[in-house]
Enzyme design. Structure first.
Site, PDB file in Angstrom:
ATOM      1  N   ASP A 345     103.406  73.000  -9.183  1.00  0.00           N
ATOM      2  CA  ASP A 345     104.602  72.442  -8.575  1.00  0.00           C
ATOM      3  C   ASP A 345     105.364  73.535  -7.822  1.00  0.00           C
ATOM      4  OD1 ASP A 345     106.744  70.289  -8.439  1.00  0.00           O
ATOM      5  OD2 ASP A 345     107.840  71.869  -9.489  1.00  0.00           O
ATOM      6  N   GLU A 381     101.187  72.821  -4.609  1.00  0.00           N
ATOM      7  CA  GLU A 381     102.152  72.071  -3.822  1.00  0.00           C
ATOM      8  C   GLU A 381     102.802  73.127  -2.927  1.00  0.00           C
ATOM      9  OE1 GLU A 381     105.715  68.855  -4.478  1.00  0.00           O
ATOM     10  OE2 GLU A 381     105.812  70.716  -5.609  1.00  0.00           O
TER      11      GLU A 381
END
Length: 718
Positions: A345, A381
């Site tokens: 993330d 990401e």
């Protein structure tokens, strides 16, 4: 007299050795570190043990007789100097960053805050309230588990189909999962759930965060929860709310069951920030242990944090102690929990060195040389909220990336925005404009149209605007620019024309996803038309807004599910759709290009064609007898050594013809005269099932593609 054991500085955390437990804790600020033992999560301390030995900022000691199941926390004696970022306070019980399990609830209280509650903003007064009674406790774990013959599936990237799901939301309403297992790791391991994944054809589940996390105080006070889990407080402990009794053992059972089905397990990991928030946030662990080590402090005001995550703080992944923490965590999940890879993330935040993104930062270099981690799937990401944080295509070789440009282009194209057809051709080809450098591959592009963050597939074609009122922020949260189209009515409607168009749009979006070069990612529930009622930021909706509703399926939902299965099966059967090298556009000795772009009239596209603003139809012909190298190391090969057999750069597969019509009216495409010009229809999104009227029957001359539709035809290579 037996020799007294003093313990070891490594490994960090609590390690049971058969006769006792070794504790090792990192803190460069501490003057003393104590381990506090508890009989039960809510019970008062029953014993304190000071870690009297120190080596290179690691405090350690050995507690004989202590066994797995023992509960503990930490207290750190050290400087309280907020202006310098020093926040040590022995009145605050702390969670061990290396704790393998957490037990008991977190009850929100002013005792969690290091500063005196309700003090002035500039106050530096230290809170003397003890938080031990309202904090979960760390638990000593026995890592032993009968893995049997478990082996990682090691699915090559070219064959990978990712499926993003939430552990709880996926099974909470599943009628074939026993009620006591719904919403748990064991629920995900139930045969009906695994069978659905296998029938669908996915090869890897990408689990939303399962590291232990907490519900934000603001959400709890509003009667909501942090459903998504992007609020971590422990990087080794599985989230206990997804367990029936033992989260560690049950997580392993889940992985074992999925591996037996040939399905890999990818974890969505959040190493970029923690649940401790900004300078006004609570003290659970890292702040009280060594605040300047674990977090990036503001360069001009050390009492504040440099925040590029939007969550109040940013973990300092450049510090050696933090690099070790992350590396130890990743290795633990691979070696002890048998996971197959990670999706990072806000990964750009992990690559920041002195404020700028560096693809060769300490953490990425450490992962690249690690003999364990360099061999698992690594997905970034590739963005954060800081300057220069959007790094799609900017990560080093060995990393795949969520391709946000793919999502935006495909959505923009199918919702009717002009000028996207040329960009769509790049995305269909694996985004070579982003990844053709430094050894990157088409498979490095994780292609997705929908994900947990944003509209579901059904909502993408049913809403023009977000509807997030249930989140309690007056619909201000969530993305405003969704590139969605409601097809003529906002939300649910009985209009048959609108509903038929919505179903076709779903088929178009899914077909684009699975016909594209790269690695496809499907959002769980999209195969059955899951809706969040227009909520595009359901992070706090731990209820039926977010949960997958399995029954009863409408006829349209069942058709869509069958369609997705056929799409995935078709992709797996066509090597030309799963290339591991980029198209070159050059002709082979027979005069055939690996890919040829054609107008609807059958003319090869020229530069002036691409520049037409109203270009609404084109065809892509991919030749099947020159698809490029496809060899990847198998389970028995040394990935660093030579392959067992020479790469096959002449792999034979069907030639695939993709006909795309974004216009309202039908278009009669001239079929190319390749090998006599006979083409067999395989897919047509105009029909509710996606099955063309003439499926399996070769045709030539022209093929009519309905408005807003895709058709796919194939031709054998021999």
């Amino acid at each position: 007299m037996p020799k007294r054991r003093i313990g070891r500085p490594y490994p960090l955390g609590a390690t049971w050795g058969g006769k006792g437990v070794n504790f090792a804790v990192y803190s460069s600020l501490a003057r003393a570190v104590e381990v506090c033992l508890f009989e039960a999560p809510e019970a008062p301390e029953c014993r304190r043990v000071e870690l009297t030995h120190r080596r290179y900022h690691v405090w350690y000691g050995y507690v004989p007789g202590l066994k797995p199941g023992a509960l503990y926390g930490l207290r750190v004696h050290g400087p309280w100097a907020p202006e310098r970022g020093h926040l040590c306070n022995p009145r605050k019980l702390l969670l061990d960053p290396y704790a393998r399990a957490l037990v008991g609830p977190l009850t929100w209280s002013g005792a969690h805050y290091g500063f005196v509650p309700d003090a002035d903003e500039g106050s530096t007064a230290c809170s003397i309230e003890d938080n031990a009674g309202v904090l979960p406790k760390c638990q000593v774990v026995d890592d032993r588990f009968d893995w049997g013959h478990d082996r990682p599936p090691r699915t090559p990237w070219r064959d990978t189909v990712l499926y993003e799901l939430h552990v709880k939301g996926y099974t909470q309403l599943h009628p074939e999962v026993p009620p006591h297992l719904r919403g748990t790791y064991l629920g995900l391991a139930c045969p009906p759930v695994v069978d659905h994944l296998k029938r669908l054809g996915v090869t890897a589940v990408e689990l939303m965060p399962v590291h232990a996390f907490v519900d934000d105080q603001r959400l709890v006070e509003m009667g909501l929860r942090n459903y998504w889990g992007y609020n971590p407080i422990g990087y080794f402990a599985p989230e206990p709310r997804y367990a029936v009794e033992d989260p560690v053992r049950e997580f392993k059972q889940m992985v074992k069951a999925l591996h037996e089905a040939g399905i890999e397990v990818i974890l969505d990991v959040v190493y970029n920030h923690t649940a401790e928030g900004d300078h006004r946030g609570p003290t659970f662990s890292f702040k009280g242990l060594d605040n300047p080590t674990y977090y990036r402090l503001h360069p001009e005001q050390s009492s504040r944090y440099a925040d590029v995550t939007g969550c109040g703080n940013t973990v300092d992944a450049h510090h050696p102690a933090v690099v070790r923490l992350i590396m130890d965590s990743l290795r633990y999940w691979v070696t002890q929990m048998h996971v197959d890879g990670f999706r990072f993330d806000l990964a750009s935040a992990l690559g920041r060195v002195r404020g700028r993104f560096d693809p060769h930062c300490a953490l990425f270099n450490a992962i690249a040389q690690d003999p364990v981690l360099s061999q698992v799937k690594l997905i970034a990401e590739p963005w954060d909220l800081g300057e220069g944080g959007y790094q799609v295509g900017g990560f080093p070789a060995g990393w795949a990336e969520w391709n946000g440009q793919y999502r935006d282009t495909v959505r923009g194209f199918w919702c009717g925005q002009q000028g996207h057809l040329a960009a769509l051709s790049e995305r269909l080809c694996g985004s070579s404009d982003l990844y053709r450098h430094s050894g990157r591959l088409p498979t490095d592009s994780i292609n997705f149209v929908t994900a947990h963050d944003g509209f579901t597939l059904h909502d993408l074609v049913s809403y023009n605007d977000k509807h997030n009122e249930a989140n309690g922020e007056d619909n201000r949260d969530g993305e405003n620019h969704n590139r969605s189209w409601n097809c003529g009515a906002e939300g649910p409607t009985d209009d048959e024309v609108v509903n038929a168009l919505r179903e076709r749009q779903k088929r178009n979006l899914l077909a684009t996803l699975f016909l594209s070069q790269g690695t496809p990612l499907l959002l769980a529930g999209d195969e059955i038309g899951r809706t969040q009622r227009g909520n595009n930021n359901a992070y706090c909706q731990d209820n039926e807004v977010s949960w997958v509703r399995w029954q009863p399926l409408t006829p349209a939902q069942q058709l869509l599910c069958d369609y997705v299965r056929r799409l995935i099966a078709f992709r797996k059967a066509q090597p030309t759709l799963r290339r591991t090298c980029f198209f070159e556009g050059e002709a082979d000795e027979a005069g055939h290009k690996d890919i040829t772009w054609l107008t609807a009239q059958g003319e090869e596209m020229r530069p002036e064609h691409w520049q037409q603003p109203n270009l609404g139809a084109l065809a892509a012909m991919i030749c099947g007898w020159k698809v490029g190298p496809v060899h990847e190391p198998g389970p028995e090969e040394d990935p660093a050594g030579p392959p067992a057999s020479p790469p096959d750069d002449r792999t034979v597969g069907d030639s695939v013809l993709i006909l795309i019509n974004e216009q309202h009216d039908p278009v009669a495409f001239a079929l190319p005269p390749l090998r006599g010009g006979l083409w067999t229809p395989r897919l047509d999104t105009r029909t509710p099932s996606g099955v063309p009227a003439g499926e399996g029957t070769p045709t030539q001359g022209r093929y009519v593609v309905a408005g807003r539709s895709i058709a796919v035809l194939t031709q054998p290579s021999s």
